[in-house]
Design a protein around this motif. Structure first.
Motif, PDB file in Angstrom:
ATOM      1  N   TYR A 123      86.457 -23.427   2.482  1.00 50.32           N
ATOM      2  CA  TYR A 123      86.138 -24.253   1.317  1.00 50.32           C
ATOM      3  C   TYR A 123      86.822 -23.711   0.064  1.00 50.32           C
ATOM      4  O   TYR A 123      86.704 -22.515  -0.261  1.00 50.32           O
ATOM      5  N   PRO A 159      80.986 -28.704   0.185  1.00 53.57           N
ATOM      6  CA  PRO A 159      80.273 -29.844   0.774  1.00 53.57           C
ATOM      7  C   PRO A 159      78.793 -29.803   0.416  1.00 53.57           C
ATOM      8  O   PRO A 159      78.211 -28.735   0.206  1.00 53.57           O
ATOM      9  N   GLY A 160      78.193 -30.975   0.323  1.00 52.60           N
ATOM     10  CA  GLY A 160      76.765 -31.025   0.080  1.00 52.60           C
ATOM     11  C   GLY A 160      75.979 -30.491   1.260  1.00 52.60           C
ATOM     12  O   GLY A 160      74.891 -29.935   1.096  1.00 52.60           O
ATOM     13  N   SER A 161      76.513 -30.639   2.487  1.00 51.83           N
ATOM     14  CA  SER A 161      75.864 -30.137   3.693  1.00 51.83           C
ATOM     15  C   SER A 161      76.951 -29.579   4.616  1.00 51.83           C
ATOM     16  O   SER A 161      77.833 -30.328   5.061  1.00 51.83           O
ATOM     17  N   ALA A 162      76.896 -28.297   4.864  1.00 48.93           N
ATOM     18  CA  ALA A 162      77.898 -27.646   5.722  1.00 48.93           C
ATOM     19  C   ALA A 162      77.527 -27.884   7.179  1.00 48.93           C
ATOM     20  O   ALA A 162      76.604 -27.257   7.711  1.00 48.93           O
ATOM     21  N   GLY A 163      78.236 -28.811   7.828  1.00 50.23           N
ATOM     22  CA  GLY A 163      77.875 -29.176   9.187  1.00 50.23           C
ATOM     23  C   GLY A 163      78.284 -28.153  10.229  1.00 50.23           C
ATOM     24  O   GLY A 163      77.502 -27.813  11.118  1.00 50.23           O
ATOM     25  N   ALA A 189      74.648 -22.515   9.524  1.00 52.30           N
ATOM     26  CA  ALA A 189      74.988 -23.764   8.837  1.00 52.30           C
ATOM     27  C   ALA A 189      73.822 -24.235   7.967  1.00 52.30           C
ATOM     28  O   ALA A 189      74.022 -24.680   6.816  1.00 52.30           O
ATOM     29  N   ARG A 190      72.580 -24.141   8.470  1.00 54.80           N
ATOM     30  CA  ARG A 190      71.408 -24.563   7.674  1.00 54.80           C
ATOM     31  C   ARG A 190      71.240 -23.676   6.443  1.00 54.80           C
ATOM     32  O   ARG A 190      71.012 -24.166   5.335  1.00 54.80           O
ATOM     33  N   SER A 193      74.016 -24.386   3.862  1.00 53.55           N
ATOM     34  CA  SER A 193      73.792 -25.662   3.162  1.00 53.55           C
ATOM     35  C   SER A 193      72.704 -25.522   2.111  1.00 53.55           C
ATOM     36  O   SER A 193      72.836 -26.006   0.981  1.00 53.55           O
ATOM     37  N   LYS A 194      71.622 -24.844   2.452  1.00 52.62           N
ATOM     38  CA  LYS A 194      70.520 -24.655   1.498  1.00 52.62           C
ATOM     39  C   LYS A 194      70.981 -23.814   0.316  1.00 52.62           C
ATOM     40  O   LYS A 194      70.678 -24.128  -0.843  1.00 52.62           O
ATOM     41  N   LEU A 196      74.028 -23.501  -0.882  1.00 53.34           N
ATOM     42  CA  LEU A 196      74.939 -24.283  -1.712  1.00 53.34           C
ATOM     43  C   LEU A 196      74.179 -25.299  -2.574  1.00 53.34           C
ATOM     44  O   LEU A 196      74.518 -25.532  -3.741  1.00 53.34           O
ATOM     45  N   GLN A 197      73.138 -25.890  -2.011  1.00 46.46           N
ATOM     46  CA  GLN A 197      72.341 -26.846  -2.777  1.00 46.46           C
ATOM     47  C   GLN A 197      71.632 -26.164  -3.936  1.00 46.46           C
ATOM     48  O   GLN A 197      71.581 -26.689  -5.055  1.00 46.46           O
TER      49      GLN A 197
END
Length: 205
Positions: A123, A159-163, A189-190, A193-194, A196-197
């Protein structure tokens, strides 16, 4: 009636008057001593010839002996290195804004030591640092726990959610240097994502 009688052979013309072939002429010695000396000489010659033949044969066998097979090359580093996600660290109160850290375990299954020369991620809006910082070395006997700190530099580029996030790791051992991507699994990944949010929750994006 006159005529010539049979011609008498001259001295030395009989076959038995000639010396035996190959027999050494040893003047002044009785016959039995001559024979004994000749036999000893012949034995010495045969022994010398046998020794020479054995030495020559041994050299040939040594030169033509089967060669030991060459040792196989060490494995490529990406074939023996594993990076396992452990957990996300609690963010310290004095930590810079928009940063979070997590731990991974770097292990080598077998073969020579492996040096991690660089750790990165795909990223554009993130920057990584590690403790210990690269380059660092890991061997099969000593897996290493590494703390990776992520700093968000631009929320618009994450990304808003890192898949399916991964780490790009450059590895080097006695065989080669490789750039390999390690997927750390759904739990990472979870957590990413959290994080980053939370880091970008107050950003206008």
């Amino acid at each position: 009636m006159s005529g010539l009688g049979p011609v008498e052979p001259g001295e030395g013309t009989h076959a038995w008057d000639a010396p035996a072939p190959h027999a050494p002429v040893l003047s002044g010695l009785p016959g039995h001593r001559v024979a004994r000396r000749y036999a000893e000489h012949r034995r010495a010659v045969l022994i010398a010839a046998t020794v020479a033949a054995v030495v020559a044969g041994g050299g040939y066998l040594y030169a033509t002996r089967p060669q030991e097979p060459a040792a196989p090359p060490p494995p490529y580093p990406s074939q023996v290195v594993a990076i396992t996600y452990l957990d996300t660290r609690s963010t310290a109160r004095d930590a810079p804004a928009r940063t979070f850290s997590f731990d991974v375990l770097v292990s080598v299954a077998s073969g020579p030591p492996v040096t991690v020369t660089r750790i990165d991620q795909p990223y554009a809006g993130l920057r990584l640092t590690s403790a210990p910082s690269a380059p660092f070395r890991t061997s099969a006997e000593t897996p290493r726990k590494i703390t990776i700190t992520v700093r968000v530099t631009h929320c618009g580029n994450v990304p808003g959610s890192a898949g399916l996030p991964f780490l790009d790791v450059t590895l080097r051992n006695a065989r080669a240097m490789e750039l390999h991507s390690f997927i750390l699994g759904p739990r990472y990944a979870r957590h990413l994502s959290k994080a980053l949010q939370v880091a970008c929750s107050n950003d206008s994006r």
